[in-house]
Design an enzyme around this catalytic site. Sequence first.
Site, mmCIF file in Angstrom:
data_model
loop_
_atom_site.group_PDB
_atom_site.id
_atom_site.type_symbol
_atom_site.label_atom_id
_atom_site.label_comp_id
_atom_site.label_asym_id
_atom_site.label_seq_id
_atom_site.Cartn_x
_atom_site.Cartn_y
_atom_site.Cartn_z
ATOM 1 N N ASP A 20 0.787 -1.239 0.000
ATOM 2 C CA ASP A 20 0.000 0.000 0.000
ATOM 3 C C ASP A 20 0.816 1.284 0.000
ATOM 4 O O ASP A 20 0.240 2.373 -0.019
ATOM 5 C CB ASP A 20 -0.959 -0.004 1.202
ATOM 6 C CG ASP A 20 -2.068 -1.034 1.021
ATOM 7 O OD1 ASP A 20 -2.600 -1.120 -0.089
ATOM 8 O OD2 ASP A 20 -2.377 -1.750 1.992
ATOM 9 N N ASP A 61 -6.460 -4.441 -6.190
ATOM 10 C CA ASP A 61 -6.198 -3.080 -5.694
ATOM 11 C C ASP A 61 -4.765 -2.625 -6.004
ATOM 12 O O ASP A 61 -4.482 -1.436 -6.117
ATOM 13 C CB ASP A 61 -6.391 -3.002 -4.167
ATOM 14 C CG ASP A 61 -7.544 -3.824 -3.626
ATOM 15 O OD1 ASP A 61 -7.866 -4.858 -4.234
ATOM 16 O OD2 ASP A 61 -8.099 -3.454 -2.585
HETATM 17 N N1 GLY Z 1 -7.322 -1.553 -0.847
HETATM 18 C C1 GLY Z 1 -8.208 -1.995 0.130
HETATM 19 C C2 GLY Z 1 -9.624 -1.707 -0.181
HETATM 20 O O1 GLY Z 1 -9.964 -1.240 -1.243
HETATM 21 O O2 GLY Z 1 -10.449 -1.946 0.686
#
Ligand code: GLY
Length: 400
Positions: free
Chosen positions: A122, A183
Amino acid sequence: MKKLLLLFILTIFILCTVQSCNTGQQKNEADSANFLEENVTFAAAQYALLLDKVEDSARIVNPKSFIDGKMKYIPPQEWTSGFFPGSLWYLYELTGEDQWKPMAVKYTESLDTIQYYTGNHDVGFMIYCSYGNGLRLTGNEAYKDVIINAAKSLSTRYIPEAGIIQSWNANPSKDWECPVIIDNMMNLELMFEATKLSGDSSFYHIAVTHADNTIKNHYRPDYSTWHVIDYSKSDGSIRHRNTHQGYSDESAWARGQSWGVYGYIVCYRETKDQKYLDQAEKALNFIAYHPNYPEDGVPYWDYNSPDIPNTYRDASAGSILASALYELSAYSDKMDYKAWADKIVASLAGTAYRAPLGDNGDFLLMHSVGSLPHHSEVDVPLNYADYYFLEALKRKKDLE
Ligand code: GLY
């Protein structure tokens, strides 16, 4: 004489048509300018209240949500830590008011340590939404190093055998060895930028390899995407296809579909490789023609939830999608992508989703879903729904 009269009537007709077209166009432009101004004024007022609350704290805190009447603050390592500073940058840009800048700087620089964070994928979200916008708007040289360092940190998670960036660490309870989530497409923008800033093409190479393998392994024949693909670290083969936040392994989790679309539009912007544009447009077709995609353009939390229409919408899936569509409208006219984005943004700005001033913990949008299967952050405001809503407003403004 008759001919002259006819010519006269025709000229008057053409002049009237042009005039009424101009008036119509001017009215649309005025409506749109009013819409933008009203939303930016509201967002600035609402975030001024949020900022008052946040600044009241003895230490620097970072707001994520407002749940059961309580603010939820998060530490710098939490995946959403870049969105609040990023929203402050967008407010600085959208309002043109200097007062936002020191606040954007303060909350951005509170994430200083994250450039070295290697605990998950992230770092792209965290650093690019904060420092990336800061660099774009101020040209601060020091921010360049932060972005390059963050890309180096993210590169430590690249697994050459599988040709992907590992999202999360192994999870024995789920039998995941090398889980990658859709993601992760959102972290590639940081990598492209780091190559531009440093001249080191390894970041670019990792980004396109990850994007190519995600096309190959993450997408189903109907161009919906699985949420989690678990790879073997030794030979890159696929061990599992699962969900984490969706309804089921085979369902289409709404935010994941939006992340994928957004990510491939970024890949097309940065590479001009047609296959990324094709991928984004095919993934958009899945959404556009899905029988469970609602009229107002804001998705239910999962396209395959059996409870539709009696289940939750996810405003964040809508705002991410809208922002992506505005960008795409500059690259392709296969569909009227801008009209689609306008529809979503108009819905989000309506009373069904946009909070009243001083309500909703002072976040902008109501009704997002973090993770329904975990009963976590369900039907609440989320800082990333706001961030992509503001980004969508900025992109709409730029286009118009
Ligand atoms: N990247 C985590 C979510 O979208 O919840």
